[in-house]
Write an enzyme that holds these catalytic residues in place. Structure first.
Site, PDB file in Angstrom:
ATOM      1  N   LYS A 119       0.825  -1.207   0.000  1.00 64.30           N
ATOM      2  CA  LYS A 119       0.000   0.000   0.000  1.00 64.30           C
ATOM      3  C   LYS A 119       0.858   1.256   0.000  1.00 64.30           C
ATOM      4  CE  LYS A 119      -3.928  -2.159   2.350  1.00 64.30           C
ATOM      5  NZ  LYS A 119      -3.407  -3.523   2.371  1.00 64.30           N
ATOM      6  N   HIS A 124     -12.601  -3.027  10.490  1.00 64.83           N
ATOM      7  CA  HIS A 124     -12.115  -2.624   9.170  1.00 64.83           C
ATOM      8  C   HIS A 124     -12.297  -3.726   8.134  1.00 64.83           C
ATOM      9  CE1 HIS A 124     -10.460   0.706  11.419  1.00 64.83           C
ATOM     10  NE2 HIS A 124      -9.805  -0.148  12.170  1.00 64.83           N
ATOM     11  N   ARG A 136      -6.812  -8.431  -7.444  1.00 59.48           N
ATOM     12  CA  ARG A 136      -7.459  -9.746  -7.376  1.00 59.48           C
ATOM     13  C   ARG A 136      -8.963  -9.545  -7.423  1.00 59.48           C
ATOM     14  NH1 ARG A 136      -9.512  -9.247  -2.309  1.00 59.48           N
ATOM     15  NH2 ARG A 136      -8.259  -8.173  -0.750  1.00 59.48           N
TER      16      ARG A 136
END
Length: 616
Positions: free
Chosen positions: A116, A218, A274
């Site tokens: 990230k 989350h 993905r």
């Protein structure tokens, strides 16, 4: 042309990919750990290969074994599913190096977006390197992760170091990579994402938007497509940004670009290279099979110049074996029955009689409803969940139904803080008060001998049965009479072993009853039949802390020993189960009287961990 596909995954996503492969006439190969030897995905594939390993949770991370299995089974392609090795560039290279077709993006694209931090830098966004009071609150995230693992919200600077350490440990356990980073935390943002599909001929489709704002830890719980109430210009901006991200890394295949939307502004979060868990809502709205498209793209076929048109609205709910009222603790045990109305699509990796274990994510299934409008789709899904037969471990079914019917959700005013604000209300027990009586009457009918109604010619005391329902004990009372079974306050219209009909204040109500050991399911209410004479030894001292789930003690608070003063809510130890860490806190302020576990120790549900004596 692809003729045989190995899915490098397990559970629901493996079964979902196999379904499309079978429709396309493609042979399927499953891989499984020892813990999954009898799992549904291993049973529905045309062939299956055992992956050796002592740690079931890590077995599916052995890319070398997966490639070896594909070659041995004669597969000519590998589909990674999601999670595990699905965003591992080295694994993609190993598949290609073995002469197999990789049903996914190029390794270079995976590598560019896998971290990230690197993905943000690629798009000109820098993470926080030094955190000050002015930056709070912040979010600690795993660089290589997903699914909420390795993620922590930090609101006090003093907590940052501890939360960084916890996030690193959780990320390392889940992904084999402990790298984490810090970014600003947006309190009331919406999680909006764009599904993309790209071929090898330069065409990139942005397949609408999805809203995934309802999350716990989350991790998404309810998703829908399209994202409701988005201004047209913002939606166009999201589409353009997603396509730009894909083109920046020469992307191929299915992927998702995620954003946090707040105050009309979109903040890039990450790109998942993905298929996403929530892909079925996009499939429903656009009328496409994304897995089939992945396979066609991997075979070199081009996409049409323009994507298909969106039609209607779709909503997905993730059914988890977990207890939302107890810090979302995962639940284990036998899934006796899982059946949904045919009005919704159900993607699952389980069937009746399967065991929910401790090694993997506790998601049981995804239920998806599609309708012409959002209101119709939401209503359809809530009704299907409410009517579903789910017999086994505690699930989040009631939470899902209440969430779908909450005014904030129905008005599309939800955000990622939804459960922070409403969890207590949404998990308030509301059991059916007539369920214990229905269970008792069904049990009485099941036990009665043919030709013998059980009635007596003289008045007698009523029969009584005791049940535990929503944590409280309830007693059901009934009588056998010449006319059949009777109960105070209601009229028994019909009573059989699996169906009871009661007339309650002039309204006839149906109660479907199922038994599995001492567990009784009356419609959607779960009861535990209590023994007639309780065992007086089965008690724990006040302040006892019991393991809420099977797991491993990964940490005990520094300096914690018998005699240590503790405060209510203070973390005492941490359990790891299903790749997530769960804090066990002091129930009251007082003194730690007993500590029964050490780091590394495995415990079963109900095991005594510690005892806290309340201060006088």
């Amino acid at each position: 042309m692809i003729t045989s596909v190995l899915v490098a995954n397990r559970g629901e996503i493996a079964c979902r990919v196999f379904r499309t492969c079978h429709e396309l006439g493609i042979r399927t190969v499953a891989v499984h750990s020892d813990a999954d030897a009898h799992a549904l995905h291993a049973r529905v594939a045309d062939a299956s290969v055992r992956l050796p390993g002592e740690a079931p949770a890590d077995t599916y991370l052995r890319g070398d074994l997966v490639v070896k299995a594909a070659v041995a089974a004669g597969a000519d392609a590998v589909h990674p599913g999601y999670g595990f090795l699905s965003e591992n560039a080295d694994f993609a290279r190993a598949v290609l190096d073995a002469g197999l077709t990789w049903i996914g993006p190029p390794p270079e694209a995976i590598e560019a977006m896998a971290s990230k931090t690197r993905a943000k830098q690629l798009l000109g966004i820098e993470p926080l390197t030094e955190v000050t009071e002015a930056d709070l609150p912040v979010l600690v995230k795993a660089a290589a992760g997903g699914g909420g693992r390795g993620m922590r919200v930090v609101r006090r600077l003093a907590d940052l170091d501890a939360e960084l350490a916890a996030a690193r440990a959780e990320a390392a356990s889940a992904f084999g990579d402990g790298e984490v980073f810090v970014e600003p935390y947006v309190e009331r943002g919406r999680h909006v994402e764009v599904q993309i599909l790209a071929d090898t001929h330069g065409t990139v489709w942005p397949l609408g938007t999805r809203d995934c704002s309802l999350q716990r830890r989350h991790q998404k719980v309810i998703e829908e497509a399209p994202a409701p109430a988005l201004p047209g210009d913002l939606e166009a901006e999201l589409h353009a940004s997603a396509v730009r991200a894909a083109r920046a890394v020469d992307y191929v295949g299915a992927g998702t670009v995620e954003f946090l939307v707040a105050d009309g502004t979109a903040h890039f979060l990450e790109m998942n290279t993905r298929l996403q868990v929530e892909h079925p809502v996009t499939e429903a709205v656009f009328g496409v099979d994304l897995v089939a498209e992945q396979i066609r793209i991997a075979e070199g076929h081009p996409l049409d110049p323009d994507p298909p048109r969106a039609r209607g609205h779709a909503v997905e709910a993730r059914l988890y074996a977990e207890d939302p009222a107890r810090d979302w603790s995962p639940q284990t045990g036998t899934l006796h029955r899982l059946a949904f109305p045919s009005s919704v699509r159900l993607d699952t990796g389980y069937t009746d009689g399967d065991t929910i274990g401790v090694h993997y994510d506790p998601m049981l299934a995804k239920a998806v409803a599609h309708a012409p409008t959002r209101a119709e789709a939401v209503r359809k899904l809530a009704s299907a969940l409410e009517r579903a037969a789910i017999h086994g471990p505690v699930t989040n079914r009631d939470l899902l139904v209440h969430s779908l019917r909450h005014p904030e959700f129905t008005a599309a005013r939800m955000d990622t803080g939804f459960y922070d604000r409403h969890l207590a209300d949404l998990t308030e027990p509301a059991p059916d008060p007539h369920a214990p009586l229905a269970a008792a009457l069904a049990d009485a009918r099941a036990r009665s001998r043919p030709g013998f109604g059980g009635w007596r010619n003289v008045p007698s005391q009523p029969q009584t049965k005791r049940y535990l329902m929503a944590g409280e004990e309830h007693e059901a009372r009934y009588r056998h009479t010449r006319q059949g079974l009777e109960a105070d306050g209601v009229r028994v219209v019909h009573a059989e072993a699996d169906l009871v009909i009661l007339d309650v204040d002039g309204v006839q109500r149906r109660f479907e009853v199922a038994r599995h050991g001492d567990r009784v399911y009356v419609n959607t209410t779960a009861l535990t039949a209590l023994p007639r004479f309780p065992d007086p030894t089965a008690q724990h001292a006040p302040g006892s802390l019991l393991a809420p789930m099977p797991g491993t003690v990964v940490r005990v608070a520094d300096g914690l020993t018998a005699g240590t003063p503790v405060k209510a809510g203070e973390p005492l130890l941490w359990l790891e189960a299903m790749k997530m860490q769960h804090k066990i806190t002091a129930p009251v302020t007082g003194t730690l009287a007993e500590l029964h576990v050490v780091p590394g120790q495995q415990v079963e549900p109900g095991a005594l961990l510690a005892v806290v004596e309340e201060a006088p």
